[in-house]
Design a protein around this motif. Structure first.
Motif, PDB file in Angstrom:
ATOM      1  N   ILE A 186      72.566   9.064  17.629  1.00 24.60           N
ATOM      2  CA  ILE A 186      72.157  10.118  16.562  1.00 24.60           C
ATOM      3  C   ILE A 186      72.845  10.093  15.444  1.00 24.60           C
ATOM      4  N   VAL A 187      72.380  10.506  14.517  1.00 26.50           N
ATOM      5  CA  VAL A 187      72.981  10.506  13.133  1.00 26.50           C
ATOM      6  C   VAL A 187      73.117  11.905  12.664  1.00 26.50           C
ATOM      7  N   ASP A 188      74.249  12.178  12.568  1.00 22.31           N
ATOM      8  CA  ASP A 188      74.584  13.678  12.034  1.00 22.31           C
ATOM      9  C   ASP A 188      74.732  13.578  10.547  1.00 22.31           C
ATOM     10  N   ILE A 189      73.843  14.054  10.010  1.00 20.95           N
ATOM     11  CA  ILE A 189      73.768  14.308   8.432  1.00 20.95           C
ATOM     12  C   ILE A 189      74.554  15.230   8.158  1.00 20.95           C
ATOM     13  N   GLY A 190      75.244  14.964   7.154  1.00 23.44           N
ATOM     14  CA  GLY A 190      76.353  16.154   6.454  1.00 23.44           C
ATOM     15  C   GLY A 190      77.084  16.862   7.744  1.00 23.44           C
ATOM     16  N   GLY A 191      77.324  15.899   8.556  1.00 23.09           N
ATOM     17  CA  GLY A 191      78.210  16.350   9.881  1.00 23.09           C
ATOM     18  C   GLY A 191      79.636  16.569   9.755  1.00 23.09           C
ATOM     19  N   SER A 192      80.087  17.262   8.591  1.00 22.78           N
ATOM     20  CA  SER A 192      81.497  17.520   8.581  1.00 22.78           C
ATOM     21  C   SER A 192      82.480  16.267   8.822  1.00 22.78           C
ATOM     22  N   GLN A 193      83.406  16.678   9.944  1.00 25.59           N
ATOM     23  CA  GLN A 193      84.087  15.441  10.342  1.00 25.59           C
ATOM     24  C   GLN A 193      83.849  14.965  11.757  1.00 25.59           C
ATOM     25  N   GLY A 194      82.744  15.179  12.115  1.00 20.41           N
ATOM     26  CA  GLY A 194      82.388  14.541  13.355  1.00 20.41           C
ATOM     27  C   GLY A 194      82.348  15.662  14.656  1.00 20.41           C
ATOM     28  N   GLU A 195      82.704  16.923  14.247  1.00 20.07           N
ATOM     29  CA  GLU A 195      82.959  17.850  15.194  1.00 20.07           C
ATOM     30  C   GLU A 195      81.741  17.963  16.306  1.00 20.07           C
ATOM     31  N   LEU A 196      80.675  18.033  15.730  1.00 21.28           N
ATOM     32  CA  LEU A 196      79.458  18.373  16.629  1.00 21.28           C
ATOM     33  C   LEU A 196      79.223  17.159  17.564  1.00 21.28           C
ATOM     34  N   LEU A 197      79.232  15.933  16.840  1.00 24.99           N
ATOM     35  CA  LEU A 197      79.178  14.729  17.720  1.00 24.99           C
ATOM     36  C   LEU A 197      80.025  14.794  18.821  1.00 24.99           C
ATOM     37  N   GLN A 198      81.278  15.079  18.505  1.00 29.05           N
ATOM     38  CA  GLN A 198      82.431  15.243  19.530  1.00 29.05           C
ATOM     39  C   GLN A 198      82.079  16.007  20.698  1.00 29.05           C
ATOM     40  N   GLU A 199      81.446  17.346  20.353  1.00 30.43           N
ATOM     41  CA  GLU A 199      81.034  18.332  21.239  1.00 30.43           C
ATOM     42  C   GLU A 199      79.903  17.711  22.045  1.00 30.43           C
ATOM     43  N   ILE A 200      78.982  17.203  21.467  1.00 27.33           N
ATOM     44  CA  ILE A 200      77.709  16.427  22.279  1.00 27.33           C
ATOM     45  C   ILE A 200      78.391  15.371  23.300  1.00 27.33           C
ATOM     46  N   LYS A 201      79.153  14.547  22.490  1.00 27.65           N
ATOM     47  CA  LYS A 201      79.663  13.231  23.385  1.00 27.65           C
ATOM     48  C   LYS A 201      80.269  13.976  24.669  1.00 27.65           C
ATOM     49  N   ALA A 202      81.085  15.174  24.649  1.00 29.89           N
ATOM     50  CA  ALA A 202      81.774  15.490  25.722  1.00 29.89           C
ATOM     51  C   ALA A 202      80.814  16.315  26.774  1.00 29.89           C
ATOM     52  N   SER A 203      79.813  16.889  26.260  1.00 30.53           N
ATOM     53  CA  SER A 203      79.134  17.517  27.165  1.00 30.53           C
ATOM     54  C   SER A 203      77.943  16.843  27.681  1.00 30.53           C
ATOM     55  N   CYS A 204      77.595  15.463  27.109  1.00 29.28           N
ATOM     56  CA  CYS A 204      76.407  14.932  27.618  1.00 29.28           C
ATOM     57  C   CYS A 204      77.028  13.380  27.953  1.00 29.28           C
ATOM     58  N   PRO A 205      77.548  13.265  28.965  1.00 27.95           N
ATOM     59  CA  PRO A 205      78.110  11.673  29.338  1.00 27.95           C
ATOM     60  C   PRO A 205      76.902  10.587  29.242  1.00 27.95           C
ATOM     61  N   GLY A 206      75.661  10.981  29.278  1.00 29.05           N
ATOM     62  CA  GLY A 206      74.742  10.074  29.473  1.00 29.05           C
ATOM     63  C   GLY A 206      73.873   9.405  28.035  1.00 29.05           C
TER      64      GLY A 206
END
Ligand code: SAM
Length: 251
Positions: free
Chosen positions: A91-111
């Motif tokens: 996943i590439v979060d374009i304009g994704g601030s400081q990575g908050e969304l990806l951290q949330e996704i990483k924590a809730s989707c371990p696979g």
């Protein structure tokens, strides 16, 4: 606030046209500062204290809503893999601030399979004391060629509402060029306005964006914008917040 108050005068003086970024001064913000093509994010770059408040407000919204994982089945889509010798990009979060969304996704989707990359203007990353674990920070201007090719998911959360159609087309075309037709998905997380009877807060959201040259779009406007760059909406995932997730594919 002063700029918002000057909106009625600006639109009266400019024939009530929709602001268009390529016309230089034709947004209330650039008109107020008398600087052609001066945008909201240029203003933030020039005022680091306000930039820092803006970043905090983005973080607070992610923490309070957990919007992404409650709306879209990221786990299912991002756990898919395909045969390749290269290490794939999940996943590439374009304009994704400081990575908050990806951290949330990483924590809730371990696979999740593949690299997780967040892209933003360099000044957004400058003030970070620590880097999020497992997430790559990439300085990138969304108005230029997308350097990450063939990712499973390209994600734009509250990005396109900041821009007029002409600039959105530039941003989207760079994304479409990088997408693999049979593999990549574009997820746009943004509000989808009803055609009639928008609520007061929906109308105010649109009005605020207008100040900077952006807008909040209806489903019809999304379809037209996306079709004009070779994208098609597969499904719109609605949720508890005003934003929905528009899943798009390259046609
Ligand atoms: C409304 S914020 C949304 C942030 C994040 N996606 C979220 O929802 O929390 C818009 C983001 O776009 C970024 N941005 C604006 N212009 C950009 C550009 N030319 N290149 C890269 N990022 C940009 C801003 O720095 C900001 O982080």
């Amino acid at each position: 606030m002063l700029i918002v108050l000057s909106n009625p005068t600006f639109f009266r003086n400019n024939g009530y046209h929709e602001p268009c970024m390529h016309e230089g001064l034709n947004t209330p913000l650039s008109g107020y500062f008398k600087k052609p093509d001066y945008g909201f994010f240029d203003y933030l770059r020039d005022h680091p204290a306000i930039q820092s408040m803006f970043i905090s407000s983005m973080k607070a919204q992610v923490r309070s809503t957990h919007l992404s994982s409650s709306v879209y089945p990221y786990d299912q889509k991002l756990s898919a893999s395909r045969e390749s010798d290269e290490i794939s990009v999940g996943i590439v979060d374009i304009g994704g601030s400081q990575g908050e969304l990806l951290q949330e996704i990483k924590a809730s989707c371990p696979g999740i399979n593949g690299r997780m990359i967040v892209q933003n203007r360099v000044e957004t990353f400058d003030s970070m004391a620590t880097k999020p674990d497992g997430i790559e920070l990439m300085a990138h201007d969304i108005l230029t060629e997308q350097p990450v090719k063939g990712a499973r998911v390209y994600h734009m959360k509250r990005i396109l509402h900041d821009w007029a159609d002409d600039k959105c087309r530039i941003i989207l075309k760079h994304t479409v060029s990088a997408m693999d037709r049979d593999w990549s998905i574009l997820l746009i997380m943004d509000a989808v306005l009803p055609m009639r009877n928008a609520s007061f807060s929906q109308a105010m959201g649109d009005h605020s964006m207008l100040t900077f040259g952006g807008k909040v779009r209806s489903e019809k406007q999304w379809k037209e914008l996306l079709a004009s760059v070779g994208l098609e909406i597969v499904k719109i995932y609605g949720g508890p917040e005003p934003e929905a997730v528009l899943e798009c594919r390259k046609v």
